[in-house]
Structure formats: structure tokens, C-alpha cells
Design a protein around this motif. Structure first.
Motif, PDB file in Angstrom:
ATOM      1  N   LYS A  92       0.806  -1.233   0.000  1.00  0.00           N
ATOM      2  CA  LYS A  92       0.000   0.000   0.000  1.00  0.00           C
ATOM      3  C   LYS A  92       0.837   1.281   0.000  1.00  0.00           C
ATOM      4  CE  LYS A  92      -4.013  -2.328   1.604  1.00  0.00           C
ATOM      5  NZ  LYS A  92      -3.404  -3.678   1.493  1.00  0.00           N
ATOM      6  N   PRO A  93       1.720   1.443  -0.996  1.00  0.00           N
ATOM      7  CA  PRO A  93       2.524   2.661  -1.047  1.00  0.00           C
ATOM      8  C   PRO A  93       1.654   3.858  -1.396  1.00  0.00           C
ATOM      9  CG  PRO A  93       2.750   1.455  -3.096  1.00  0.00           C
ATOM     10  CD  PRO A  93       1.916   0.592  -2.190  1.00  0.00           C
ATOM     11  N   ARG A  94       2.145   5.044  -1.055  1.00  0.00           N
ATOM     12  CA  ARG A  94       1.403   6.258  -1.417  1.00  0.00           C
ATOM     13  C   ARG A  94       1.476   6.451  -2.934  1.00  0.00           C
ATOM     14  NH1 ARG A  94       2.181  11.862   0.724  1.00  0.00           N
ATOM     15  NH2 ARG A  94       0.792  13.031  -0.646  1.00  0.00           N
ATOM     16  N   PHE A  95       2.646   6.107  -3.543  1.00  0.00           N
ATOM     17  CA  PHE A  95       2.832   6.281  -4.987  1.00  0.00           C
ATOM     18  C   PHE A  95       3.409   5.016  -5.616  1.00  0.00           C
ATOM     19  CE2 PHE A  95       3.297  10.581  -3.275  1.00  0.00           C
ATOM     20  CZ  PHE A  95       2.435  11.296  -4.094  1.00  0.00           C
ATOM     21  N   ALA A  96       3.120   4.827  -6.910  1.00  0.00           N
ATOM     22  CA  ALA A  96       3.823   3.808  -7.701  1.00  0.00           C
ATOM     23  C   ALA A  96       4.209   4.481  -9.015  1.00  0.00           C
ATOM     24  CB  ALA A  96       2.934   2.605  -7.945  1.00  0.00           C
ATOM     25  N   VAL A  97       5.392   4.147  -9.515  1.00  0.00           N
ATOM     26  CA  VAL A  97       5.903   4.808 -10.722  1.00  0.00           C
ATOM     27  C   VAL A  97       6.259   3.760 -11.774  1.00  0.00           C
ATOM     28  CG1 VAL A  97       7.712   6.331 -11.641  1.00  0.00           C
ATOM     29  CG2 VAL A  97       6.858   6.684  -9.319  1.00  0.00           C
ATOM     30  N   VAL A  98       5.848   4.025 -13.021  1.00  0.00           N
ATOM     31  CA  VAL A  98       6.206   3.159 -14.150  1.00  0.00           C
ATOM     32  C   VAL A  98       6.788   4.003 -15.284  1.00  0.00           C
ATOM     33  CG1 VAL A  98       4.589   1.285 -13.686  1.00  0.00           C
ATOM     34  CG2 VAL A  98       3.835   3.283 -14.996  1.00  0.00           C
ATOM     35  N   ARG A  99       7.199   3.296 -16.360  1.00  0.00           N
ATOM     36  CA  ARG A  99       7.943   3.970 -17.424  1.00  0.00           C
ATOM     37  C   ARG A  99       7.162   5.061 -18.164  1.00  0.00           C
ATOM     38  NH1 ARG A  99       9.112  -0.201 -21.674  1.00  0.00           N
ATOM     39  NH2 ARG A  99       6.927   0.236 -22.124  1.00  0.00           N
ATOM     40  N   ASP A 100       5.908   4.731 -18.586  1.00  0.00           N
ATOM     41  CA  ASP A 100       5.227   5.693 -19.458  1.00  0.00           C
ATOM     42  C   ASP A 100       3.731   5.791 -19.130  1.00  0.00           C
ATOM     43  OD1 ASP A 100       3.901   3.529 -20.740  1.00  0.00           O
ATOM     44  OD2 ASP A 100       5.651   3.209 -22.007  1.00  0.00           O
ATOM     45  N   ALA A 101       3.070   6.704 -19.847  1.00  0.00           N
ATOM     46  CA  ALA A 101       1.671   7.026 -19.546  1.00  0.00           C
ATOM     47  C   ALA A 101       0.748   5.836 -19.804  1.00  0.00           C
ATOM     48  CB  ALA A 101       1.236   8.236 -20.373  1.00  0.00           C
ATOM     49  N   VAL A 102       1.043   5.049 -20.839  1.00  0.00           N
ATOM     50  CA  VAL A 102       0.172   3.909 -21.167  1.00  0.00           C
ATOM     51  C   VAL A 102       0.187   2.892 -20.022  1.00  0.00           C
ATOM     52  CG1 VAL A 102      -0.179   1.997 -22.792  1.00  0.00           C
ATOM     53  CG2 VAL A 102       0.551   4.250 -23.648  1.00  0.00           C
ATOM     54  N   LEU A 103       1.397   2.562 -19.557  1.00  0.00           N
ATOM     55  CA  LEU A 103       1.519   1.617 -18.441  1.00  0.00           C
ATOM     56  C   LEU A 103       0.904   2.203 -17.169  1.00  0.00           C
ATOM     57  CD1 LEU A 103       5.174   0.343 -19.016  1.00  0.00           C
ATOM     58  CD2 LEU A 103       3.068  -0.963 -19.356  1.00  0.00           C
ATOM     59  N   ALA A 104       1.081   3.504 -16.996  1.00  0.00           N
ATOM     60  CA  ALA A 104       0.527   4.162 -15.801  1.00  0.00           C
ATOM     61  C   ALA A 104      -0.999   4.032 -15.790  1.00  0.00           C
ATOM     62  CB  ALA A 104       0.952   5.630 -15.772  1.00  0.00           C
ATOM     63  N   ASP A 105      -1.644   4.218 -16.964  1.00  0.00           N
ATOM     64  CA  ASP A 105      -3.108   4.073 -17.039  1.00  0.00           C
ATOM     65  C   ASP A 105      -3.536   2.653 -16.699  1.00  0.00           C
ATOM     66  OD1 ASP A 105      -3.459   6.679 -17.659  1.00  0.00           O
ATOM     67  OD2 ASP A 105      -3.708   6.386 -19.833  1.00  0.00           O
ATOM     68  N   GLN A 106      -2.783   1.695 -17.227  1.00  0.00           N
ATOM     69  CA  GLN A 106      -3.131   0.284 -16.957  1.00  0.00           C
ATOM     70  C   GLN A 106      -3.016  -0.024 -15.467  1.00  0.00           C
ATOM     71  OE1 GLN A 106      -0.548  -2.035 -19.454  1.00  0.00           O
ATOM     72  NE2 GLN A 106      -1.449  -1.299 -21.347  1.00  0.00           N
ATOM     73  N   LEU A 107      -1.919   0.443 -14.864  1.00  0.00           N
ATOM     74  CA  LEU A 107      -1.712   0.178 -13.436  1.00  0.00           C
ATOM     75  C   LEU A 107      -2.776   0.901 -12.600  1.00  0.00           C
ATOM     76  CD1 LEU A 107      -0.010  -1.137 -11.213  1.00  0.00           C
ATOM     77  CD2 LEU A 107       1.487   0.872 -11.249  1.00  0.00           C
TER      78      LEU A 107
END
Ligand code: NAD
Ligand code: MG
Length: 394
Positions: free
Chosen positions: A50-65
Motif C-alpha cells: 500500500k505505497p502512497r505512490f507507484a511509478v512506471v515507465r510511461d503514460a500507457v503503463l501508468a493508465d493500466q496500473l
């Protein structure tokens, strides 16, 4: 409670770090979990930590996550890109940063953590190889705390006095003994190294690690990078850093003093031991690593390294003596060469040849600002890619 940003949470070091944190939920909380593209794994980590934030490479992956997290009712906010990594590494709420991205991609976020004066647990050795002078200067200026996670450097840190920064000679240190397993090809003849495959190179006898560091271990470039890492962490001149091949990987490194004492750190080859040490420093906590049974180990062997079969080790000492941007050039050429080897576009023995060619063709700048380092890195990558493409076409 320490709030932690984990750069590279889905990697080998990331998973080991989360395993130690999971054993101490009252001591450690995840502030940000940062990965590249493995969103399913990152999602599962978000569910558990349950982190406050999660970070991924790009916007497409961010939307999926973000969609996955929403459907699970999680409040984790999803970010993407290098700026987000930098922000997570330097946010005021963060107490400590685990730098466990692989390669040059970790430089800027780790440097941001240093500028922000964080406690930095450093696994990402390429940061020190590329920009050691700049990184150490930044740490000093900001008052950040730097704790080595690489098992050898963690061992050396444990065997040095707490005030080692006043100088190794002043502390009576004669030599640093940097141990190396010798990797999967320790006993192979040079001729037999010609046709080794990525699978063989990644099958390390003692450690389970990411693919890049596994290939580095097979070529002994990993030990070369670690010589440079030790130089910066402990202000050790290259001639005071001696590499010893120790196939059992039980002694993780040692420090030889002028009274004849040698202090070594021993444990199973399990990264949870140095990770737990860095997390809890100066205290000790349970890591999950098994206790060491010396009766079962029985014997410990040591051999000198073979610089002919493993030219990457020699190249690393050479660039360290050269200084300036030479180590950044070596690092970039090595990253391209290892990736090409893993894609079967380059033979194993061509890794060191490619690095040597790139080093011989590019100027080494002695003043190494961040811009100098980034330019050297980009030039070396470009030249290395040309070399790989020519081989590929041949
Ligand atoms: P790995 O390949 O298993 O994991 C790398 C992590 O970095 C992953 O979480 C991946 O998602 C992330 N990542 C990769 N490229 C990225 C990018 N461009 N932007 C953001 N994130 C990115 O690697 P590893 O074996 O865990 O090694 C990580 C670092 O620790 C390396 O520098 C390695 O040399 C060092 N190290 C590893 C070990 C070990 O036992 N694995 C031991 C000592 C030091
Ligand atoms: Mg190591």
C-alpha cells in the motif's frame, strides 16, 4: 517508522528489500514503489505494501496500473517517467531511498536523493562508476547518508571503523580485499568462452540476480565496476584494492590493517543480509537469511584473478587510473554490449573488445560535471551501437 522509496522494486534487489521490509512492518513503510514495465508484479506489490505512490515507465503503463489499483480499491497514486522517479527519491516525506535500478537509468534519481540529503542504500553501482566524484561531493555537501548494499562494499563498510572518512591510511588500513566468486566461467578455458550463451552466462553458481549483473559477473566486469565503486565509497587508491577469487562466496570482502589483522564479513550469499544491515544501520535486524554453519561450509578457497581470461577487470582498473569520464564511457559501452549479448547479437568475448574499441575512440574529459558524464554516456552508447550493428550485419 521509516518511509522508503524503492527505485527498482520489481528487480532482484527490490524483491529482497521488500522481503526484509515485510518482516518488520512496524519499522518500514513503502512511500513509493518504482519499476519499469512489470505492472502486474508492481500491482501485486501495491496490494501488499500500500505505497502512497507507484511509478512506471510511461503514460500507457501508468493508465493500466491505475485501472488495476482502482479495481482493487487502492488509493496508491500512479506516476510515470524519469521526473517522477526523481520526485519520489527526493520528496520531503521520504526517509530513505533504496537505489536498485539497474544501469545508468538510476543515475538521475539517485543523484536527486543525494541532493535532498536522504539516507541512500546504494545497490545501483553504475551511479558511482559513472559519476563517482560528483556523487560523493553531493553526498558530502547535502549531509546525506550513504550505505553500500553491494555485498562486498557492505562487508568492507562493516569491517572499517565508523570514522573511516578521515582516511584509510589514518585508520591503519593497508589494503581492501575485494572477493569475487569468479562467476560461472571461472574454470573455462579462453577458447571455450567463445561460444557461451546468455543462459550459461546468467547461471551464476552462488547468487540469483538480474540478467545484466549476471553477465557482468560472468565477464568479471562486475568486479571491475566494484573496484571503481570501492574507490569512491572508501577513498581507496586503485593499488590498495586487491581482487581475490573466492568461489564459495562466504567471505564477502575484508580489510587488511597494518598490525596484521584482517577483518572479514561472512554470511550466506543472500542479499537480504546487506539489505537488512543498510535498512537498520546502525542496528541489526532479522533479515530472513539462514544462519551460517561453518561446519557445513568446511573450507574457504582463494585464488588470484586471471586478467587475461577476464580483460574487463583490467579495463576497469585502467579507466579508474585514467579518471574523468573514462569510467562513464566504459560503463555505457558495457551496458550496450551486455544487452547485445543477451539478444544474441554479440559474442561473449566481443563484450570486452567492444568496450576497448569504444574507449580508444572517444576522448576522456578530465573535468566530469553531470553534463560531461551524460555526453560521454551518450557518445559511448552511440559508438557501441554502431559496432554491434556492424557485427550484426557481418
Ligand atoms: P534487475 O534487472 O533484477 O532489476 C532492475 C530493476 O530496475 C527492476 O525493478 C526494473 O523494473 C528497474 N528498471 C530497469 N530499468 C529501468 C528504467 N529505465 N527506469 C526505471 N526502472 C528501471 O536488477 P538487480 O539484479 O536487482 O540489480 C539492480 C542493481 O543492483 C544493479 O545496479 C546491480 O548491479 C546492483 N546489485 C545487484 C545485486 C543482486 O544480487 N541482484 C547485488 C549487488 C548489486
Ligand atoms: Mg557485489
Amino acid at each position: 517508522m521509516q518511509r522508503i522509496t524503492l527505485l527498482g522494486s520489481t528487480g532482484s534487489i527490490g524483491l529482497s528489500t521488500l522481503d526484509v521490509m515485510r518482516r518488520h512492518p512496524q519499522r518500514y513503510a513503502a512511500y513509493a514503489l518504482c519499476a519499469h514495465s512489470q505492472i502486474q508484479q508492481l500491482f501485486e506489490q501495491c496490494c501488499e505494501f500500500k505505497p502512497r505512490f507507484a511509478v512506471v515507465r510511461d503514460a500507457v503503463l501508468a493508465d493500466q496500473l491505475a485501472a488495476l489499483c482502482r479495481s482493487a480499491g487502492l488509493s496508491t497514486e500512479i506516476r510515470h517517467g524519469v521526473d517522477a522517479l526523481t520526485e519520489m527519491a527526493s520528496a520531503p516525506e521520504v526517509d530513505a531511498v533504496m537505489a536498485a535500478i539497474v544501469g545508468a537509468a538510476g543515475l538521475e534519481p539517485t543523484l536527486a536523493a543525494a541532493r535532498a540529503g536522504k539516507k541512500i542504500m546504494l545497490a545501483n553501482k553504475e551511479v558511482l562508476v559513472m559519476a563517482g566524484a560528483l556523487f560523493m561531493r553531493t553526498i558530502q555537501e547535502s549531509g546525506a547518508t550513504l550505505l553500500p548494499v553491494d555485498s562486498e562494499h557492505n562487508a568492507i563498510f562493516q569491517a572499517l571503523p565508523a570514522d573511516f572518512s578521515r582516511g584509510l591510511a589514518a585508520c591503519g588500513v593497508e589494503r581492501i580485499l575485494l572477493t569475487a566468486s569468479g562467476g560461472p566461467f571461472r574454470e573455462k578455458a579462453l577458447e571455450d568462452l567463445r561460444h557461451v550463451t546468455p543462459e550459461q552466462a546468467c547461471a551464476h553458481p552462488n547468487w540469483v540476480m538480474g540478467r545484466k549483473i549476471s553477465v557482468d559477473s560472468a565477464s568479471m566486469m562486475n568486479k571491475g565496476l566494484e573496484v571503481i565503486e570501492a574507490h569512491w565509497l572508501f577513498a581507496a587508491p586503485p593499488e590498495k584494492i586487491q581482487v581475490l577469487v573466492h568461489p564459495q562466496s562466504i567471505i564477502h570482502s575484508a580489510v587488511a590493517y597494518n598490525d596484521g589483522s584482517v577483518l572479514a564479513q561472512m554470511s550466506h550469499p543472500d542479499m537480504r543480509t546487506p539489505i537488512a544491515y543498510a535498512l537498520a544501520y546502525p542496528e541489526r535486524i532479522v533479515s530472513g537469511a539462514p544462519a551460517l554453519d561453518l561446519f557445513k561450509i568446511g573450507r574457504l578457497d582463494f585464488y588470484p584473478p586471471d586478467f587475461e581470461r577476464f580483460p574487463c577487470l583490467r579495463l576497469a582498473y585502467d579507466v579508474l587510473r585514467q579518471g574523468g569520464t573514462a569510467p562513464a564511457i566504459l560503463n555505457a559501452a558495457n551496458e550496450v554490449a551486455v544487452a547485445a549479448f543477451l539478444e544474441r547479437k554479440l559474442a561473449f568475448l566481443d563484450i570486452s573488445r567492444l568496450i576497448e574499441t569504444v574507449l580508444s575512440r572517444l576522448p576522456c574529459r578530465i573535468d566530469s560535471s553531470l553534463d560531461d558524464v551524460l555526453v560521454a554516456d551518450a557518445e559511448a552508447r552511440q559508438l557501441a551501437h554502431q559496432f554491434v550493428n556492424r557485427r550484426d550485419a557481418a
